[in-house]
Design an enzyme around this catalytic site. Structure first.
Site, PDB file in Angstrom:
ATOM      1  N   SER A 133      20.706   6.403 -43.389  1.00  0.00           N
ATOM      2  CA  SER A 133      19.705   5.352 -43.391  1.00  0.00           C
ATOM      3  C   SER A 133      18.334   5.959 -43.115  1.00  0.00           C
ATOM      4  O   SER A 133      18.176   6.736 -42.178  1.00  0.00           O
ATOM      5  CB  SER A 133      20.056   4.329 -42.317  1.00  0.00           C
ATOM      6  OG  SER A 133      19.076   3.340 -42.285  1.00  0.00           O
ATOM      7  N   GLY A 134      17.377   5.640 -43.935  1.00  0.00           N
ATOM      8  CA  GLY A 134      16.018   6.144 -43.744  1.00  0.00           C
ATOM      9  C   GLY A 134      15.781   7.509 -44.359  1.00  0.00           C
ATOM     10  O   GLY A 134      14.720   8.112 -44.184  1.00  0.00           O
ATOM     11  N   THR A 138      16.243   4.347 -51.090  1.00  0.00           N
ATOM     12  CA  THR A 138      15.595   3.239 -51.783  1.00  0.00           C
ATOM     13  C   THR A 138      14.330   3.710 -52.492  1.00  0.00           C
ATOM     14  O   THR A 138      14.042   3.299 -53.618  1.00  0.00           O
ATOM     15  CB  THR A 138      15.287   2.111 -50.783  1.00  0.00           C
ATOM     16  OG1 THR A 138      16.523   1.745 -50.149  1.00  0.00           O
ATOM     17  CG2 THR A 138      14.708   0.907 -51.463  1.00  0.00           C
ATOM     18  N   ASN A 184      14.495   2.910 -39.734  1.00  0.00           N
ATOM     19  CA  ASN A 184      13.764   2.738 -40.987  1.00  0.00           C
ATOM     20  C   ASN A 184      13.086   1.379 -40.972  1.00  0.00           C
ATOM     21  O   ASN A 184      13.730   0.377 -40.724  1.00  0.00           O
ATOM     22  CB  ASN A 184      14.780   2.837 -42.149  1.00  0.00           C
ATOM     23  CG  ASN A 184      14.116   2.765 -43.502  1.00  0.00           C
ATOM     24  OD1 ASN A 184      12.915   2.522 -43.610  1.00  0.00           O
ATOM     25  ND2 ASN A 184      14.906   2.989 -44.553  1.00  0.00           N
ATOM     26  N   SER A 187      14.712  -0.842 -43.907  1.00  0.00           N
ATOM     27  CA  SER A 187      16.093  -0.421 -44.091  1.00  0.00           C
ATOM     28  C   SER A 187      16.858  -1.421 -44.955  1.00  0.00           C
ATOM     29  O   SER A 187      16.839  -2.626 -44.686  1.00  0.00           O
ATOM     30  CB  SER A 187      16.742  -0.293 -42.716  1.00  0.00           C
ATOM     31  OG  SER A 187      18.075   0.104 -42.879  1.00  0.00           O
ATOM     32  N   SER A 188      17.516  -0.918 -45.993  1.00  0.00           N
ATOM     33  CA  SER A 188      18.301  -1.808 -46.855  1.00  0.00           C
ATOM     34  C   SER A 188      19.527  -2.239 -46.062  1.00  0.00           C
ATOM     35  O   SER A 188      20.285  -1.390 -45.601  1.00  0.00           O
ATOM     36  CB  SER A 188      18.752  -1.084 -48.108  1.00  0.00           C
ATOM     37  OG  SER A 188      17.714  -0.285 -48.597  1.00  0.00           O
ATOM     38  N   GLY A 414      23.376   3.791 -46.080  1.00  0.00           N
ATOM     39  CA  GLY A 414      23.835   5.126 -45.711  1.00  0.00           C
ATOM     40  C   GLY A 414      24.825   5.100 -44.572  1.00  0.00           C
ATOM     41  O   GLY A 414      25.029   4.077 -43.917  1.00  0.00           O
ATOM     42  N   GLU A 416      26.494   5.260 -41.119  1.00  0.00           N
ATOM     43  CA  GLU A 416      25.920   4.808 -39.859  1.00  0.00           C
ATOM     44  C   GLU A 416      26.800   5.162 -38.675  1.00  0.00           C
ATOM     45  O   GLU A 416      28.012   4.938 -38.690  1.00  0.00           O
ATOM     46  CB  GLU A 416      25.706   3.283 -39.896  1.00  0.00           C
ATOM     47  CG  GLU A 416      24.485   2.884 -40.691  1.00  0.00           C
ATOM     48  CD  GLU A 416      24.226   1.392 -40.690  1.00  0.00           C
ATOM     49  OE1 GLU A 416      25.045   0.634 -40.149  1.00  0.00           O
ATOM     50  OE2 GLU A 416      23.181   0.996 -41.235  1.00  0.00           O
TER      51      GLU A 416
HETATM   52  N1  ADP Z   1       9.640  10.322 -51.347  1.00  0.00           N
HETATM   53  C1  ADP Z   1       9.054   9.764 -50.303  1.00  0.00           C
HETATM   54  N2  ADP Z   1       7.730   9.943 -50.101  1.00  0.00           N
HETATM   55  C2  ADP Z   1       7.127   9.380 -49.039  1.00  0.00           C
HETATM   56  N3  ADP Z   1       7.766   8.634 -48.138  1.00  0.00           N
HETATM   57  C3  ADP Z   1       9.072   8.418 -48.263  1.00  0.00           C
HETATM   58  C4  ADP Z   1       9.792   8.968 -49.368  1.00  0.00           C
HETATM   59  N4  ADP Z   1      11.064   8.605 -49.254  1.00  0.00           N
HETATM   60  C5  ADP Z   1      11.149   7.848 -48.143  1.00  0.00           C
HETATM   61  N5  ADP Z   1       9.962   7.730 -47.546  1.00  0.00           N
HETATM   62  C6  ADP Z   1       9.660   7.004 -46.298  1.00  0.00           C
HETATM   63  O1  ADP Z   1      10.859   6.820 -45.622  1.00  0.00           O
HETATM   64  C7  ADP Z   1      11.130   5.444 -45.456  1.00  0.00           C
HETATM   65  C8  ADP Z   1      12.594   5.188 -45.607  1.00  0.00           C
HETATM   66  O2  ADP Z   1      12.974   5.392 -46.916  1.00  0.00           O
HETATM   67  P1  ADP Z   1      14.077   4.485 -47.617  1.00  0.00           P
HETATM   68  O3  ADP Z   1      14.067   4.851 -49.032  1.00  0.00           O
HETATM   69  O4  ADP Z   1      13.879   3.082 -47.296  1.00  0.00           O
HETATM   70  O5  ADP Z   1      15.383   5.013 -46.909  1.00  0.00           O
HETATM   71  P2  ADP Z   1      16.886   4.594 -47.173  1.00  0.00           P
HETATM   72  O6  ADP Z   1      16.882   3.659 -48.322  1.00  0.00           O
HETATM   73  O7  ADP Z   1      17.579   5.869 -47.458  1.00  0.00           O
HETATM   74  O8  ADP Z   1      17.341   3.989 -45.962  1.00  0.00           O
HETATM   75  C9  ADP Z   1      10.306   4.739 -46.488  1.00  0.00           C
HETATM   76  O9  ADP Z   1       9.950   3.457 -46.061  1.00  0.00           O
HETATM   77  C10 ADP Z   1       9.101   5.645 -46.608  1.00  0.00           C
HETATM   78  O10 ADP Z   1       8.173   5.338 -45.614  1.00  0.00           O
HETATM   79 MG    MG Z   2      17.445   1.781 -48.394  1.00  0.00          MG
END
Ligand code: ADP
Ligand code: MG
Length: 1280
Positions: A133-134, A138, A184, A187-188, A414, A416
């Protein structure tokens, strides 16, 4: 930095003070200086493969701002937690059409390869994004959508609409499905598989979302400092005044569900702005006002439900603390508030006796039970609203037309690990185990198994297969964790605690599994990503996941159709079959997901979280090492290194690459008659790829390095381009060849024609002499031809020009030569004196060259005045033109070509002149004075003859009866081959080598797995047009008679077009004046038509042309022209094509019998031959390409897409006319329920599990012109 500043200064100090021309600035070494690559971009290139070296490489790159790294085709992404500016359109464009090795690693690279492969191989693709997660899943998914929307073309409005909708699903589903967690901010809280469908042009035509396991527990409570789903804050902060009025919406602090975790705002999140975006997304997706209103009504219901408080009555039963709240909830749900209150405080129980229904009791609930019932209702409503939104989105994005293939993007929660892990974590981690299985399955296991199966040489790699963990959770027999849960629920359905205990007992049966341990009220699962301790308490209840019947019954009484539609399934009390549990559902949907993913070609993105604090600078080596380890990156690299980057079945390989070998293709058709394996082997061998780069398996071909595959793809891309170039070249060669042949034929024909004419005159001379005069041996020689104009007066030689001007005539000269004229001298004997003789059709001119170098015309004798010609019977060269009495007398002439001269004179006068031949020659000397010249045989004269005082002395000649020798047979001359054009066979057309037959056109073969192609109706020629022309067409024999002129042109039986406007064409195009009439040769549907005007063909824009209506044919046709004789020569410049004239710049080509290459001697050029060589207007059909139809340029427009079908209305009941049966009660004034601890039980398991303050665990892919040219080449070949 200092040096760069210096360099910058140097650069700008360039302008010179001298004021001279501006100095060119010195080249800057920094120009084109690219960002240095740090570490390796593909970790298969690492020198040592250990978790540490992988981590080191990732760290180096991450610190340098390079967050992406490949392992073969798997992308590793380390979250930068900052904006790197690497998702701009400019960057995106750099990835378009590039293979992964050409550009630095990037999520766009993965998107490009998935999109390319889908189009090129017509295979469904999926991108599997995994990580904690994070870690950035996404974000990666959104970038892929961004890329695909940008590159997938399609200006069609329905395609644009789909793209907009797909992109709009992100803000919409994020608002309802994401929340701020400790890890996050966005977070999804659900899993999502988005499938985008494409038509066969690669344009998106629809999409579908599959939703996995929304974390609904979050609706009713969150861990401290986490939030509920974003939408609740957006709505409560930004609702419109009407919404506030209708739904009683207040700020988030007024509601228990949004405020209990003490986190209303999140840094970096603007709820008001996001709410606008949510509303816009709803608009884009097409949610009606009614639908939107109902969604918000349900959100309000949930919020107000959370504020329902229960107080404990004296008997320990619960009471509604403030009924105004339940009244309002009743109003929102459109149900009777009293019913609502009863359902919340009591539960209807039914005793069962021996399977028969017994008595029914109302059992009062204690406050804790009542709280749990209320929360269950709130969770169920939210979950169903969410699922309704997903299905509504799917309805809007339904495919507009037939879909050819799709790309799926999986963004799932992800792995957890919390301090308190419950059923939700078990489900999430189980799905992650399943995804790891796919990864192992496809990258490690299947890969290795395939090498064994295909008998490919290969070194096996060890890896951990997590199937054992999957089995532990999902197996039925022996029962796994889910099965044990189900059994426990089934046996002890009434009492949750009893059920949990039953579950504990059943779990003990699993203890033999090395990945499982029971520890009292907990159990441990050793997941691939780490050990997780799960709390058993409440698990069975969560697994049952049924809303109590009483609450469902209340919903059943609602007059709100929308709410009713959210709960379509009412449990049937008579149905013995237990409804599917939450465990059943997650198992079923994970199974379906795996099945779905396995059907597509996967791409992987493995996201890594460098720290737990969302820091852009902190790199937690321990945490990253852990992720590197459980993601199996090391094994991944080893397998990649030992393995083959690409493999495909022989059939697919052959289908894709058969164009690359001449043995398997001919003119774009598949021609290999052997099996697919041998075909594939042939292709790989013929493309010259190193033998160690590929291996043939049993059913598949394996390619070691991706570079090799890319090289094959590049070759394939160039094939059509090369083919077009080849056709153009062949066409040009053919044109040159045709021209050359025409030139030779013309020359040959001209020579013969003239030769025949000369020979004819000579034959005539025999009749004139009729055996009356002895012959000179020279005149009998075979090559002696009567060519007439020996001084080349017609040919405008220098002397010829003088003679023309002196004679004052422009008439055609029939005969000219040097002669001698007998000149009488006063007091002395007459003497022969040199003169020039010119004979035109009208007169004979005698020109003298004076001693001063002046030419003067001495005599002009009209042909009509010549009465006879006197000649001797011996072989002398004398003759007299008998004119009768004249002032000057008859000219007495010595002429080497006297017979020819006489012949011409007879021809010109239609033989009205007598030719007198006898032993003496009589001529009039002056006026009436006649002279007789005797001819005396005198063998002492060595050469020619001698005039001496009225007598000519001449040696004996050949007998008078001698005949000229027939023309000598030409020696076999050296035939120079036609060397113009590489495609022509060596040896030229005169030497049929039979090599055309050496490569006959192979028959088209059906591609493996495809049905046979129907044979072409028209038998193809044995060799391509150019080759057959080159080898089999020998110059036609000279025609035996003059060609018959072509018949007068009849009314053309073709469509005539009139130019509507003037058009100035470039080479190859047809210039048109307005109203020009042209004949249509060919219509090309690219907008250019081939037309013919004055025998010249060229391309013209069709919209400049207008069809001329045909005139009705006259009833009685005029008499047809005489049919051409059957043996009419088939001269190359066939009417109506213009004659192909010799190219003045062309090199002479040897002609049989002529050594210098020119058949006509330079001193003897007829008007036609000279104009031929001067004719610079080389009238060949243009071969230039039409400039506007560039190769590969104008792609045919996509077929029109039907008008966008209106999506059917969603399965939602019609908007009810009347809302609340009772009037809207006043918005409760009750303050939000007190914080956890007082009356209300704390949210039992935050984050759907952990109770208050649960700290997260530490780890958590110019054809039209070419075709037109090919068609034309064939047409001309056929015509010829
Ligand atoms: N490629 C990236 N460039 C900049 N920031 C990112 C990137 N990927 C993730 N982040 C930061 O990390 C945070 C969490 O990413 P996210 O995609 O929501 O994580 P996940 O879906 O894996 O839980 C995002 O809100 C963003 O702030
Ligand atoms: Mg996500």
């Amino acid at each position: 930095m200092a040096p760069s500043k210096k360099a910058g200064k140097k650069n700008t100090s360039a302008p010179s003070k001298k004021g001279g021309p501006a100095k060119v600035a010195k080249a800057d070494w920094k120009e084109g200086f690219k960002k240095k690559t740090v570490g390796v971009t593909d970790m298969t290139l690492l020198s040592t493969i250990t978790n540490e070296s992988i981590n080191e490489n990732l760290q180096k790159r991450w610190t340098n701002g390079d967050i992406y790294t490949y392992i073969g085709s798997v992308l590793i992404s380390v979250n930068p937690f900052r904006d790197l500016g690497i998702y701009t359109d400019e960057v995106l464009q750099r990835y378009k059409g590039k293979n992964r090795l050409e550009v630095p690693p990037h999520v766009f690279g993965i998107a490009e390869s998935a999109y390319y492969n889908m189009n090129a191989y017509h295979e469904n693709q999926c991108v599997i994004i995994s990580g904690e997660s994070g870690a950035g899943k996404t974000e990666a998914a959104k970038r892929i959508m961004q890329y695909i929307a940008a590159v997938s073309g399609g200006n069609d409005s329905s395609i644009q609409e789909i793209k907009d909708m797909v992109l709009a699903t992100n803000p919409l589903l994020e608002s309802f499905g994401c929340a701020k967690t400790l890890r996050n901010n966005n977070s999804s809280r659900h899993g999502k598989y988005l499938e985008i469908m494409f038509n066969d042009h690669g344009e998106p035509i629809g999409a579908q979302i599959t939703n996995y396991l929304l974390e609904k527990g979050r609706v009713v409570g969150q861990v401290d400092n986490e939030r509920n789903f974003h939408i609740f804050y957006q709505f409560t902060k930004s609702a419109s005044p009407e919404q506030r009025e209708t739904y009683g919406i207040q700020t988030p602090d007024a509601y228990a569900y949004t405020s209990m975790s003490n986190c209303l705002d999140v840094a970096g999140i603007d709820d008001t702005k996001d709410f606008d975006e949510t509303l816009r997304a709803m608009q884009v997706i097409g949610l009606t006002d009614y639908e939107q209103a109902e969604i918000f009504r349900n959100l309000a219901t949930i919020l107000w439900l959370g504020n329902v408080q229960f107080s404990e009555a004296d008997d320990g039963n619960s009471e509604i603390a403030d009924t105004s709240v339940t009244d309002f909830v009743g109003y929102l749900m459109e149900v009777d508030p009293a019913l609502m209150q009863k359902a919340l405080c009591t539960r209807v129980m039914e005793t069962q006796r021996g399977g028969r229904r017994g008595s029914v009791y109302d059992v009062p609930l204690n406050p804790a039970q009542a709280n749990s019932g209320r929360d269950a209702l709130a969770k169920a409503i939210y979950n169903n609203v969410f699922e309704w939104i997903v299905s509504r989105v799917n309805l809007s994005m339904k495919a507009r037309s037939a879909s050819a293939s799709l790309i799926g993007i999986l963004d799932i929660f992800g792995f957890e690990i919390f301090e308190d892990n419950s059923f939700e974590q078990l489900c999430i981690n189980y799905v992650n185990e399943k995804l790891q299985q796919i990864f192992i399955e496809l990258t490690l296991k299947t890969e290795q198994e395939e090498y064994v199966r295909e008998q490919i040489k290969w070194t096996p790699i060890k890896y951990f297969n997590n199937k054992i963990v999957c089995d532990l959770i999902e197996e039925r027999r022996p029962p796994g964790i889910f099965a044990a849960l189900n059994d426990a629920c089934a046996t002890a359905h009434a009492d949750p605690t009893a059920a949990d205990n039953s579950f504990v007992q059943r779990l003990s049966a699993l203890s033999s599994n090395p990945h499982f341990e029971t520890r009292g009220s907990q159990f441990l699962v050793k997941h691939y990503a780490g050990d997780v301790m799960y709390n058993i308490s409440g698990m069975t209840d969560k697994n049952k996941d049924v809303l109590v019947k009483d609450l469902l019954d209340v919903i059943g009484t609602s007059s709100n159709q929308f709410l009713q539609s959210l709960f379509p399934d009412r449990p049937d009390p008579n149905n013995k079959k237990r409804p599917p549990t939450a465990g059943d559902r997650i198992k079923q949907s994970a199974g379906a997901l795996v099945e779905n993913l396995m059907r597509a070609q996967p791409s992987y993105i493995r996201t890594i979280k460098p720290n737990q604090n969302r820091s852009a600078t902190e790199y937690d080596v321990k945490a990253v090492l852990h992720q590197v380890k459980y993601l199996g990156l090391q094994e991944n690299i080893r397998v990649r290194r030992a393995g083959f980057a690409y493999r495909n079945t022989f059939e697919k390989m052959v289908e894709r690459f058969y164009l690359l070998s001449p043995a398997t293709s001919y003119a774009g058709e598949y021609t290999w008659s052997g099996d697919a394996k041998s075909g594939c082997e042939k292709i790989l061998a013929d493309t010259g790829i190193a033998k160690d780069e590929w291996q043939m398996g049993m059913t598949k071909a394996f390619i070691k390095n991706p570079e090799t595959l890319f090289a094959l793809e590049t070759m394939r891309d160039r094939y059509w381009h090369n083919m077009a170039a080849r056709i153009q070249r062949a066409w040009r060669n053919y044109m040159r060849y045709r021209e050359e042949c025409a030139r030779r034929i013309q020359r040959f024909w001209k020579n013969n024609k003239e030769g025949l004419e000369y020979a004819k005159i000579r034959d005539y001379s025999h009749q004139v002499l009729a055996g009356r005069k002895e012959r000179r041996r020279f005149s009998l020689l075979s090559y002696r031809r009567f060519m007439g104009d020996y001084l080349d007066v017609n040919g405008k030689s220098a002397l010829g020009e003088i003679l023309t001007s002196v004679c004052g005539t422009s008439d055609h000269v029939v005969y000219s030569s040097r002669i001698q004229v007998l000149v009488s001298r006063i007091g002395r004997s007459s003497k022969p004196s040199p003169r020039f003789l010119v004979v035109t059709q009208k007169a004979v001119f005698i020109v003298a060259l004076q001693t001063q170098g002046m030419y003067t015309m001495e005599r002009r004798i009209m042909l009509s005045t010549i009465r006879s010609i006197s000649m001797s019977n011996l072989r002398d060269d004398w003759l007299a033109l008998n004119l009768g009495p004249t002032e000057e007398g008859d000219p007495f002439i010595n002429c080497v070509f006297k017979t020819e001269l006489v012949t011409h004179l007879l021809q010109l006068t239609s033989a009205t002149i007598n030719v007198l031949i006898g032993p003496t020659m009589e001529y009039t000397k002056k006026k009436e004075k006649k002279d007789n010249v005797k001819v005396i045989k005198d063998e002492s004269i060595l050469r020619n003859d001698l005039y001496k005082s009225h007598a000519i002395h001449v040696p004996s000649g050949e007998p008078a009866s001698s005949l000229s020798r027939p023309p000598a047979k030409r020696k076999e001359g050296v035939v120079r081959p036609i060397t113009q054009g590489k495609l022509l066979k060596r040896g030229g057309p005169s030497k049929p080598t039979g090599s055309a037959a050496a490569r006959p056109k192979p028959a088209t073969q059906p591609l493996a797995g495809k049905s046979a192609i129907a044979p072409a109706a028209k038998p193809a020629p044995h060799a391509p047009a150019a080759a057959s022309t080159a080898t089999s067409q020998v110059p036609p024999p000279p025609p035996s008679r003059a060609p018959v002129p072509p018949p007068p042109p009849a009314e053309p039986d073709v469509d005539m077009y009139k130019a509507k406007f003037a058009f100035e064409g470039q080479p190859g195009e047809m210039s048109l004046a307005k109203d020009d009439l042209v004949e249509l040769v060919e219509k090309d549907d690219n907008g250019w038509w081939l037309v013919k005007k004055d025998g010249v063909e060229g391309w013209a824009p069709y919209n400049y042309l207008e069809l001329v209506p045909r005139k009705p044919k006259p009833a009685a046709a005029p008499p047809p022209p005489p049919p051409p004789p059957p043996a009419a020569p088939r001269a190359i410049p066939a009417a109506p094509a213009p004659p192909i004239l010799a190219n003045p710049t062309a090199k002479p080509v040897a002609f049989p019998g002529a050594s210098n290459g020119s058949a006509v001697p330079s001193w003897k050029k007829t008007p036609s031959s000279s104009s031929g060589t001067n004719g610079s207007s080389l009238n060949t059909t243009p071969v230039t390409s039409r400039p506007t139809s560039a190769v590969g340029g104008g792609r045919a427009p996509p077929p029109p897409v039907g008008t966008k079908p209106k999506p059917a209305p969603p399965p939602v009941g019609a908007k009810p006319g009347v809302h609340a049966p009772a009037g809207k009660p006043a918005v409760p004034t009750a303050p939000r329920p007190p914080a956890a601890g007082s009356v209300r039980a704390p949210p039992k398991l935050g984050a759907g599990g952990s109770s208050g303050g649960g700290k997260p665990g530490g780890i958590g892919g110019q054809m039209d012109l070419a075709a037109a040219l090919a068609k034309r080449a064939q047409k001309i070949a056929e015509d010829d």
